[in-house]
Every structure is written in structure tokens, then in C-alpha cells.
Motif scaffolding. Structure first.
Motif, short mmCIF file in Angstrom:
data_model
loop_
_atom_site.label_atom_id
_atom_site.label_comp_id
_atom_site.label_asym_id
_atom_site.label_seq_id
_atom_site.Cartn_x
_atom_site.Cartn_y
_atom_site.Cartn_z
N LEU A 176 1.43 7.06 7.51
CA LEU A 176 1.53 5.97 6.54
C LEU A 176 0.98 6.36 5.18
O LEU A 176 0.05 7.16 5.08
CB LEU A 176 0.75 4.74 7.02
CG LEU A 176 1.30 3.95 8.22
CD1 LEU A 176 0.36 2.80 8.54
CD2 LEU A 176 2.69 3.44 7.94
N SER A 177 1.57 5.76 4.14
CA SER A 177 1.02 5.87 2.78
C SER A 177 1.38 4.60 2.02
O SER A 177 2.20 3.79 2.45
CB SER A 177 1.59 7.09 2.05
OG SER A 177 2.98 6.92 1.80
N GLU A 178 0.72 4.41 0.87
CA GLU A 178 0.94 3.23 0.02
C GLU A 178 0.79 1.93 0.83
O GLU A 178 1.58 1.00 0.71
CB GLU A 178 2.32 3.28 -0.65
CG GLU A 178 2.51 4.44 -1.60
CD GLU A 178 1.62 4.37 -2.82
OE1 GLU A 178 1.07 3.28 -3.11
OE2 GLU A 178 1.46 5.41 -3.49
N VAL A 179 -0.25 1.88 1.65
CA VAL A 179 -0.54 0.66 2.42
C VAL A 179 -1.07 -0.41 1.47
O VAL A 179 -1.90 -0.12 0.60
CB VAL A 179 -1.57 0.95 3.53
CG1 VAL A 179 -1.89 -0.32 4.31
CG2 VAL A 179 -1.03 2.01 4.48
N SER A 180 -0.61 -1.64 1.64
CA SER A 180 -1.00 -2.72 0.73
C SER A 180 -1.30 -3.98 1.52
O SER A 180 -0.46 -4.86 1.67
CB SER A 180 0.12 -2.98 -0.30
OG SER A 180 -0.25 -4.00 -1.19
N CYS A 181 -2.52 -4.09 2.04
CA CYS A 181 -2.93 -5.25 2.84
C CYS A 181 -3.47 -6.36 1.93
O CYS A 181 -3.97 -6.10 0.84
CB CYS A 181 -4.02 -4.86 3.83
SG CYS A 181 -3.57 -3.57 5.02
N THR A 182 -3.37 -7.60 2.40
CA THR A 182 -3.97 -8.73 1.69
C THR A 182 -5.41 -8.95 2.14
O THR A 182 -6.17 -9.63 1.47
CB THR A 182 -3.17 -10.02 1.95
OG1 THR A 182 -3.25 -10.35 3.35
CG2 THR A 182 -1.71 -9.82 1.55
N GLY A 183 -5.77 -8.39 3.30
CA GLY A 183 -7.10 -8.57 3.86
C GLY A 183 -7.16 -9.55 5.00
O GLY A 183 -8.17 -9.64 5.70
N ASP A 184 -6.08 -10.31 5.20
CA ASP A 184 -6.05 -11.32 6.26
C ASP A 184 -5.39 -10.81 7.55
O ASP A 184 -5.46 -11.48 8.58
CB ASP A 184 -5.30 -12.57 5.78
CG ASP A 184 -6.00 -13.24 4.60
OD1 ASP A 184 -7.24 -13.22 4.59
OD2 ASP A 184 -5.30 -13.76 3.72
N GLU A 185 -4.73 -9.66 7.46
CA GLU A 185 -4.03 -9.14 8.64
C GLU A 185 -5.02 -8.68 9.71
O GLU A 185 -6.14 -8.24 9.40
CB GLU A 185 -3.13 -7.96 8.25
CG GLU A 185 -2.02 -8.31 7.27
CD GLU A 185 -2.44 -8.19 5.81
OE1 GLU A 185 -1.58 -8.30 4.93
OE2 GLU A 185 -3.66 -8.01 5.56
N PRO A 240 2.08 -4.34 4.46
CA PRO A 240 3.19 -3.64 3.79
C PRO A 240 2.85 -2.18 3.54
O PRO A 240 1.70 -1.85 3.24
CB PRO A 240 3.35 -4.41 2.47
CG PRO A 240 2.71 -5.74 2.71
CD PRO A 240 1.59 -5.48 3.66
N HIS A 241 3.84 -1.30 3.66
CA HIS A 241 3.62 0.13 3.40
C HIS A 241 4.97 0.77 3.08
O HIS A 241 6.02 0.10 3.11
CB HIS A 241 2.97 0.82 4.60
CG HIS A 241 3.66 0.60 5.91
ND1 HIS A 241 4.80 1.27 6.27
CD2 HIS A 241 3.37 -0.24 6.94
CE1 HIS A 241 5.19 0.88 7.47
NE2 HIS A 241 4.36 -0.05 7.90
N THR A 250 -2.08 10.33 10.76
CA THR A 250 -3.08 9.90 9.80
C THR A 250 -2.49 8.96 8.76
O THR A 250 -1.29 8.66 8.77
CB THR A 250 -3.70 11.12 9.10
OG1 THR A 250 -2.68 11.85 8.41
CG2 THR A 250 -4.36 12.04 10.12
N VAL A 251 -3.34 8.49 7.85
CA VAL A 251 -2.93 7.56 6.79
C VAL A 251 -3.35 8.16 5.45
O VAL A 251 -4.48 8.62 5.29
CB VAL A 251 -3.58 6.19 6.99
CG1 VAL A 251 -3.14 5.22 5.89
CG2 VAL A 251 -3.24 5.63 8.36
N CYS A 252 -2.45 8.14 4.50
CA CYS A 252 -2.70 8.73 3.18
C CYS A 252 -3.52 7.78 2.31
O CYS A 252 -3.38 6.56 2.40
CB CYS A 252 -1.36 9.04 2.50
SG CYS A 252 -1.51 9.89 0.91
N THR A 253 -4.37 8.34 1.46
CA THR A 253 -5.20 7.52 0.58
C THR A 253 -4.43 6.94 -0.60
O THR A 253 -4.97 6.10 -1.32
CB THR A 253 -6.36 8.37 0.01
OG1 THR A 253 -5.83 9.56 -0.59
CG2 THR A 253 -7.35 8.75 1.09
N ASP A 254 -3.18 7.36 -0.82
CA ASP A 254 -2.39 6.80 -1.93
C ASP A 254 -2.27 5.29 -1.76
O ASP A 254 -1.78 4.79 -0.74
CB ASP A 254 -1.00 7.43 -1.96
CG ASP A 254 -1.03 8.87 -2.44
OD1 ASP A 254 -2.10 9.32 -2.86
OD2 ASP A 254 0.03 9.54 -2.37
#
Length: 540
Positions: free
Chosen positions: A315-324, A331-332, A274-278
Motif C-alpha cells: 500500500l501507498s498514499e493511504v488516507s484515513c479519516t481516523g474513524d476506521e 482510501p489508498h 509493507t506500507v509506504c510512507t508516502d
């Protein structure tokens, strides 16, 4: 009206198939799935060679006891709701709902219930049971948690279940416990928020981590059943392998009855996690929805754990730009070691494209609308097409379906795409009016393992929308001109004929009955006639 009639027939057939007074052969089989042993798990019923689940409405210990007795156990110790042992798979039917047993039935389908592919219930509400068995000294179990692999630790000692004190408890002890329960590892160790009712059996445990069972460790059993310490809680996980999944693939699970909604999971290192909401925001949601083939917009739901999922938090602390195009490209904080529990898993709902129809095609990521990667629409998703068996005829069908004239290139590379690979093994004759009318494999079944094999085509110019309209006007005007011209010609001929006949009609207009045929001209008669009609004054 036809749809309503079909619905009535289905309801009638379902009523016949699942009436509690008579069930088709084999439909009475039940099993328990995803428990710690054969004595517990999610209740599943076999019907028409397929296993389906039971909705938890009205589910109680009486219903659970009927299941346990049918399976050969003496009775049930617990009945569970809210998919305690995990929900069924998204494509699995829910066969029974509103089950109400009296306790005297020998099979679950002898009870009263509502059935036949139940609507209005989802796998989040699957029913479960735990049957009574004779336990052995040193057996362990997890109770009162959100799943069968997460809860307060209890150990069987002196013919009763008791808890374990948190003194000296750590990761090694939890590792042995999870392994004894048949799991692969530990997600988390914590103090149980709900204290047990029995005695505290173990006051001290010291493991190396390599032991098979907890009692193989250096343990101290307590003679005092009321030790002032906190009960231990353990959250275990099992690696869920999937040979059809690829690294970085994502899915929305457990939300099959709601379009584009579910529990976000990502495949990494041969397991779904799963992926964390952080750190999660709208840009991350946008990337997920695009990767899944939905519109790149959605709504995030946090703190909504999947009661059936037991894998790691990847995964946690995912930081997408929106273009991926893929979540794993964002980045995570790195894989694993997130510090998150499943109570912080990402749940979300993407926006589906309701303007497209099943089987529609489009070309994307090209320089213009004439070319691009082929995408096909199915089940509210846009997905790509595998290049196995691809041909000029296939590309021709795509181009003509889009309104273009012909194919320039049927194997053009527009780079790897995104979303699911929906079609493979497509074979067209070239005469079909839609790609999905061609021969192809089942939806989602292809020989392609990555988007590197996505099909792209280039078409010639579009046939103008008014092409056939203009042609119609030209034909109409031509016909009109022909009719007018013909009418004019006929009129002209008639006019000429009229002019030619006029002297004859004038010459004969004064002829009286002379005993000659009508129209006969005689110069003598004309002269005599002229004399007869002269005035007396004119005759001198």
C-alpha cells in the motif's frame, strides 16, 4: 527480594547452561537460515529444543569461520551484521552475544560468549555468515545490499565473480535472476550505488522472462573487464504465506523487545507486505494502533527499513479519516504498483494502555456501560473474545467482574470489533471472580476467523459502590441501638428496685443492737426505742 533471588538463580542456571566449557546435549547444533542456499544465512543455535539467534556484537570473520567449519564447509567468505539475512521471529530467543572465537574451536559454543536468552539485543542485530563453496559457471548472487535478496548482481564466470552491465537490462532479466535465486518476483531494478571490484562479465543480456537461469538468455560475455557502464542492482521478493492470517490483518514486526513498536506489515493476497510512507499522517497511525488493540495514538518513524523483510510493498498514499477500524478500509492508491522501496516502509510505535492490568475486561460500543462487546486486556493490548463455548456462566463472570449484579443477555450482538481476538474456548462455572480464571485456550488461539464472532453481553444495574458501606453503617447503628436500649432497660430495672427497697432501709436505720437478727422489725421494740431517744423535756 524474591524477584531479585529468582533473577540470581536464572543467571546462575544460564551460566551453567551456556558456559563455554560445557554445553547441554544438542545445544551445539547450528544452522543457517534465510540465505540463498545452505552455505549462507542467519546463524541460529539449538538449545532446549528451540532455535535461537546470535547477536552481532564482536561478530567477525573468525566467528563466521567457526560456524562454517562446524557445518562442514572449508571456511567463511563473509560475516554479516545487522540481520543481513533477516531477523529471527519476534518470539524467538537470542541465545548468544559477545561471541569471541580464536578460530581453533570446532563448535561455536566452544568460543567465549555471553549467553542464555540475551537481553539488550533485538533481532535487528542478528548475525549471519556466508561460507566458501565451489561455485558453478553461471551462478548468480546479490551482494552489498541491505538484505540477501537486494543488492548488486554478480555472476560467476571463469572462476571468478563479476558484475553485469546495465545495457539492455530490464524487468524480464531481473525476473529470471530472482527466480534463479529462489525468489518469487522483482520489487525493483536499479543501478547499484556501490560498484563491484571484479570484472564486468556480462555486457549484454536479453531475456524473455521465462528462462530458468540468466545464462539461458541471449547473453554476451565481455572479454574486456573494464566496460564503462553501471553495475546492475536487483531487489527480489518472496511471498510470505501465513495460513493463520486473514485478509487485511496487520502486525508490527521485528520490534518485539520494544512494546507496541515495529515494522508495519499488512496481509493481502496470501502474503505479508509493507506500507509506504508516502501520504502517511497521524490519522493513519491512529487507525493502525486501534486495529492492533493499542491506544489510538502513536509516533511514525520513516526511512527505517527492516533488513529482514523481503515481501512486496502492498500500500501507498493511504488516507484515513481516523474513524476506521481497519487500515484496509481507508482510501489508498490500490494494492501493489506503489513505486516504493523498503527504505520508505512505515515504522511506528503505538501508545500502550499502562492503566489496565492483565486480565481486565470492559464493555465497548454499547448504548451505556451496562452492555457492549467484551474486550479483555493482555500483553498491553485490548482484544475481543471468541463466541465458541460461550455461555450464561461466562457472561455472569464478566458482569460480576465489572461490578454488575447479573446478566440480561449473554449473546448480544454489538457488531464486529477490532484488535486481536485474544480469548477462545472460555468455560466458566460462574463462581470465578475474573474471566481469565476460567478455563480457556492459550492467548490468541481461537476457532474464530473474524470479528463477526465477537462476544457481547448486557448486564443488570451496577451494585452501588457504597452498598456494602451503607449496610455496614446500618449494622453498626443497629448494634449500637441494641446496646443502648439494653443498658437503659437494665438501668430502669435497677432504679425501680432501688425505689422499692428505700422504706425498709429507712425503717431499720434507727435500730440498735436488740439481740435480734439484723433487719428484724418488732413493733414493741420500735416503740421502746422511740421512748429511749426522746428528750427529757418531751417526757412530761
Amino acid at each position: 527480594m524474591l524477584t531479585f533471588f529468582k533473577a540470581c538463580i536464572l543467571v546462575l542456571l544460564c551460566g551453567i547452561a551456556f558456559a563455554h566449557v560445557g554445553v547441554p546435549a544438542g545445544a551445539a547444533d547450528v544452522r543457517l537460515v534465510d540465505g540463498s542456499g545452505s552455505y549462507e544465512g542467519r546463524v541460529e543455535v539449538l538449545y532446549d529444543s528451540q532455535w535461537g539467534t546470535v547477536c552481532h556484537n564482536y561478530w567477525d570473520i573468525v566467528d563466521a569461520s567457526v560456524v562454517c567449519k562446524q557445518l562442514g564447509f572449508a571456511n567463511a567468505t563473509d560475516s554479516f551484521r545487522y540481520a543481513y539475512f533477516g531477523g529471527g521471529s519476534p518470539d524467538q530467543p537470542i541465545y548468544l552475544d559477545d561471541v569471541r572465537c580464536s578460530g581453533n574451536e570446532t563448535e561455536l559454543t566452544d568460543c567465549e560468549y555471553r549467553g542464555c536468552d540475551v537481553k539488550g539485543c533485538i533481532h535487528y542485530y542478528d548475525a549471519g555468515v556466508r561460507c566458501f563453496i565451489d561455485h558453478s559457471e553461471g551462478d548468480v548472487r546479490l551482494t552489498d545490499g541491505p538484505t540477501s535478496r537486494d543488492g548488486r548482481l554478480e555472476i560467476y564466470h571463469n572462476n571468478e565473480w563479476g558484475t553485469v552491465c546495465n545495457t539492455t537490462w530490464g524487468p524480464e532479466e531481473a525476473e529470471v535472476t530472482c527466480r534463479q535465486l529462489g525468489n518469487d518476483g522483482v520489487n525493483n531494478v536499479y543501478y547499484s550505488p556501490t560498484p563491484g571490484n571484479g570484472s564486468v562479465h556480462l555486457s549484454r543480456v536479453d531475456c524473455t522472462g521465462s528462462e530458468t537461469e540468466l545464462v539461458d538468455c541471449n547473453v554476451t560475455f565481455s572479454d574486456d573487464g573494464d566496460i564503462p557502464c553501471a553495475d546492475v542492482g536487483v531487489d527480489c521478493f518472496t511471498l510470505l504465506t501465513d495460513s493463520s492470517a486473514t485478509e487485511g490483518e496487520i502486525r508490527l514486526s521485528w520490534g518485539s523487545t520494544i512494546p507496541a513498536f515495529g515494522h508495519l506489515q499488512i496481509y493481502h493476497s496470501n502474503s505479508w507486505g509493507t506500507v509506504c510512507t508516502d501520504g502517511w499522517d497521524d490519522y493513519d497511525t491512529q487507525v493502525v494502533c486501534r486495529q492492533l488493540g493499542y491506544l489510538p495514538t502513536g509516533i511514525i518513524y520513516g526511512s527505517n527499513p527492516d533488513p529482514g523483510f523481503i515481501g512486496p510493498v502492498h500500500l501507498s498514499e493511504v488516507s484515513c479519516t481516523g474513524d476506521e477500524y481497519k487500515l484496509s478500509n481507508c482510501p489508498h492508491d490500490g494494492w501493489g504498483d506503489t513505486g516504493c522501496r523498503h527504505t520508505k516502509d512505515v515504522w511506528l510505535q503505538c501508545s500502550a494502555d499502562y492503566t489496565a492490568a492483565d486480565g481486565d475486561v470492559r464493555l465497548v460500543d454499547g448504548e451505556n456501560s451496562l452492555g457492549g462487546r467484551v474486550q479483555v486486556f493482555h500483553d498491553l493490548k485490548w482484544g475481543t473474545v471468541c463466541n465458541d463455548s460461550w455461555s450464561y456462566e461466562n457472561a455472569l463472570v464478566v458482569c460480576r467482574q465489572l461490578g454488575y449484579r447479573d446478566v440480561v443477555s449473554s449473546y448480544h450482538d454489538f457488531g464486529p470489533g477490532y484488535g486481536p481476538i485474544l480469548l477462545g474456548g472460555v468455560v466458566c462455572s460462574g463462581d470465578e471472580n475474573a474471566l481469565t480464571n476460567c478455563s480457556h485456550k492459550e492467548w490468541g488461539v481461537t476457532s474464530c476467523t473474524s470479528h463477526e464472532q465477537d462476544v457481547g453481553v448486557k448486564c443488570t444495574e451496577r451494585i452501588p459502590d457504597n452498598h456494602f458501606k451503607m449496610a455496614g453503617w446500618v449494622i453498626a447503628l443497629t448494634v449500637l441501638a441494641s446496646v443502648v436500649g439494653f443498658s437503659f432497660l437494665v438501668g430502669l430495672i435497677a432504679c425501680l428496685c432501688s425505689m422499692k427497697e428505700k422504706p425498709w432501709r429507712v425503717a431499720t436505720s434507727g435500730i440498735k443492737d436488740s439481740g435480734q437478727p439484723y433487719g428484724y422489725t418488732d413493733s414493741a421494740a420500735l416503740a421502746q426505742d422511740d421512748v429511749m431517744y426522746r428528750s427529757p423535756d418531751d417526757i412530761q
